[in-house]
Enzyme design. Structure first.
Site, mmCIF file in Angstrom:
data_model
loop_
_atom_site.group_PDB
_atom_site.id
_atom_site.type_symbol
_atom_site.label_atom_id
_atom_site.label_comp_id
_atom_site.label_asym_id
_atom_site.label_seq_id
_atom_site.Cartn_x
_atom_site.Cartn_y
_atom_site.Cartn_z
ATOM 1 N N CYS A 1 0.851 -1.184 0.000
ATOM 2 C CA CYS A 1 0.000 0.000 0.000
ATOM 3 C C CYS A 1 0.894 1.243 0.000
ATOM 4 C CB CYS A 1 -0.893 0.005 1.229
ATOM 5 S SG CYS A 1 -1.851 -1.519 1.430
ATOM 6 N N ARG A 2 0.276 2.383 0.062
ATOM 7 C CA ARG A 2 0.994 3.645 0.251
ATOM 8 C C ARG A 2 0.167 4.521 1.176
ATOM 9 N NH1 ARG A 2 1.781 2.730 -5.000
ATOM 10 N NH2 ARG A 2 3.915 2.619 -5.749
#
Lengths: 278, 278, 278, 278
Positions: A2-3
């Site tokens: 993810c970010r």
């Protein structure tokens, strides 16, 4: 993979960081640069502290760039402290209750990474959650379980210690099931007062990237004509999976196995060492 | 830049082509190879001919790889003739009524490409739609307008001529508004009897890619041990934006400015020349 | 209070029962007649046995009447055995993984009712699920937990006994936590061979309504001109939360505390008595 | 038959009116009292004026009571002027672009009612929209077309006159196609300065209900212990399809064929008479 991004400082509109930068979280969600995953199209969320006691949370399963409501909110809402997250599922369903941030009381929590062998470990991890909290687990991700384990181990009282206990418990559980390197994570968490960020991976493996912005006053000297930077208060700090811009001198990498506390006054950077819960 | 595939032949399960090939449409939607767009995450759809008179259509706004229902349907439904499409929006909203295939009576229609300057031309194009059909336009894409213009210009009676008239009308409308190269398109359409495919771009510009599979009997000789190919009937044909596999000898590029009719007996390949509607 | 229907007989199109009857499941979802809940707008699902080995499942969170894809599928798919469900949430999130039917291998399962005090009992119930099955629990409803408990207690080998053990275990768990009447339920389940239906509520409380259609041959004699009834095979049977029509003589109420097995040859009706799992 | 509410006054949290009243808009969406429609489960929206120049708009297709994000936003956002709407579709698709409020520049617009014979009149009505505005029509509802016609006829300069021209044009278009009573409507609209509300139906037919709250100072004298009322500023005004509470003395019906301007200083109530656009 993810970010996410976290912000602490004078109130700014959410879109300043979520949309309006060179490599905004929105742009990152479409095209990875530092990671191998192509994109983060499996939902997103933003949690922010505002005028009411409880943080607001907005989450959805669409790719972030296709959610018009997200753009509306980010253009309207100002906040001194917020976390935003774009998701790339590692297998669990794409549904709102699996989107970050997770919330409990005044706490919000985002995670980038995974628990190795989660299918194998899930039951034992879930059982360790405080029975009082159990009924509030709504999704099925490893990330949410990590949050509820940290809550179980004292997040409200000793945040970093609780996160170290959570990490230690996950690693010990992994070890009992033959999973050697159980944890890969960067974590962002807040109680509305401070922003906590952790970067860690089990067994000395390279942890997912994490960066923090340098002092706004220093950065302004580097780029005196930059309007956006001119707006920022001296205390303002962004913590991000990947830099939001290519400008040299703005971003500093957070070392692996370390934790950062962004807060009023001097920030703190501490070693992060998983420990078995007492 | 969208991507699509069409199939004509003995009934097969939809997932044979949508999921279970080396470079299936699902895989293509995550990572482009022949085009510059990164992905097709702005909705998808599938239209198929079954036992009932009207083709079935399933469309949704999620990235195709996040839609569990799509996987279920493709695993259950068998069809001798179907079209599937993954969308990358060129600006119009991501909503079910903007997803392909579009349907009218026994016709279904998919499109990869765009009308240059559509915002400028939209009103005039929409006004040219047969008033009897106007109320059935549900979305806001250039693609749906192209379909309804083709219906207006006689798609049911002379399919390829109607598509040429549609193309000619779009180009002429563009010319009136100073748009030089108005059309970029590959089109897939069917009435349940034949599969029509067109590759064309205005002004000799390179048109989006389009491929058709070679004779199943020839292909089987090339790959006698390939089980999947062994199943296919001699007449079976797939038409695709991009090849579903890297096996040499299976795919043939459809030339620009040409149309293909896949049908019982010998298929036909004809030149495609836009013409002004009479 | 949800609503559901099950069908067993010669293959019919799903829309024959889901849409095209006087009080179809769709109409019931908009306006209750026998219950006090106003509507079932919190998602729906349909599971059907077709040509492939595994049943297909289509679920979504919209009100059933707003889902165009559902209408498409029900118009295209024929099946000799299917279950359809419209949901009214009793508190758990409205998400696809909380929609019925739930599926495991060749089994599908729908439920109308609730576990009283579920928040209190949830952890203990979940812990009793076979660890091998635990990782496959994807949602957070009491209904899904009931299904996985039944699987744990032998659904595949002794379906009704396993359901009785599940009911007994839920009641015993409730009793340990001071919940007097833990179960309110009608259940529909199938392995693709038979259709099982149960009506039961703890402590002699009135159980949710359940009806089964009478022999198609008898019904046809009552309504010799009715075309729809003329189509039905002699073995055809529908089991429903509420009658799909007001025609007298078609529907028979299933008594409380009883189970029904609809199968090739004579159907069976048996008493249903919760028992503690061995 | 949709339902909506408008608020003008000192900033309040949106949930004060959308959720936290005896008959809140949320409750109304589940169960009608003054109308025959059962519910408003076909999407919803809220538009509000905040700190930025442009109003924010949040719209979604779920039943309002199933949208967790709506609850979050309404708990966080404060506004001095907002419109909220719950939809019951009269046939057009349930999609975000068909949800109210519609927005153009600083204007937002909600509608309860319908254009009789819209399928018949749609093309002619759409053609009358200013070509400059045409490309911004994103949905397919009669309500959005009414908004764009009002914009075409001068909403920004003479709001009520423009709405009268819109109504006159719709009625004249209906008359040309044999539709006798073309309009049934209550409208809420705002430019961020004033709140406009109109109640009207063609041909003297009973128009949909519309109510406005009485002076907050008078209301407080009636209910001196009511805390919620104690908070409201003297100028505060709510305009609603149906009263949010049963307290006598709070709500006054807006007469049919009349328009209301809620604004700083004295509000205005004027007759509303459709007129042909010049």
């Amino acid at each position: 993979m993810c970010r996410w991004l976290g912000y602490f400082g004078d109130p700014i509109r959410l879109d300043e960081l979520v949309y309006n930068t060179e490599h905004s979280l929105l742009e990152q969600s479409r095209a990875a640069r530092l990671t191998t995953h192509l994109m983060n199209a499996d939902g997103f969320g933003v949690g922010w502290y505002g005028t009411s006691g409880t943080p607001g949370v907005y989450r959805n399963v669409l790719p972030a760039w296709n959610d018009r409501n997200l753009r509306e909110l980010c253009a309207q809402i100002q906040s001194p402290l917020f976390l935003a997250h774009v998701r790339a599922s590692t297998g669990t369903p794409v549904q709102q209750t699996n989107c970050h941030p997770f919330r409990h009381g005044s706490w919000i929590f985002v995670h980038n990474g995974f628990i190795e062998g989660y299918e194998l470990l899930r039951r034992e991890l879930v059982l360790a959650i405080d029975p009082e909290l159990f009924a509030q687990v709504e999704g099925t991700t490893d990330s949410e379980v990590m949050f509820f384990l940290a809550l179980t181990f004292g997040l409200a009282d000793e945040p970093l210690t609780a996160l170290e206990r959570m990490a230690g418990f996950v690693e010990a559980t992994g070890a009992r099931h033959g999973v050697e390197h159980a944890l890969q994570m960067t974590i962002g968490a807040s109680d509305g007062e401070r922003l906590y960020a952790v970067r860690y991976a089990s067994g000395g493996v390279e942890a997912n990237s994490l960066f923090v912005s340098n002092d706004a006053s220093d950065v302004r000297q580097l780029y005196p004509e930059n309007e956006r930077l001119g707006h920022l208060s001296d205390e303002a700090r962004a913590v991000v999976s990947e830099p939001l811009s290519d400008l040299p001198g703005i971003w500093r990498e957070v070392p692996s196995s370390s934790a950062l506390i962004v807060q009023p006054g001097a920030d703190e950077e501490l070693p992060f060492s998983p420990r078995e819960p007492s």
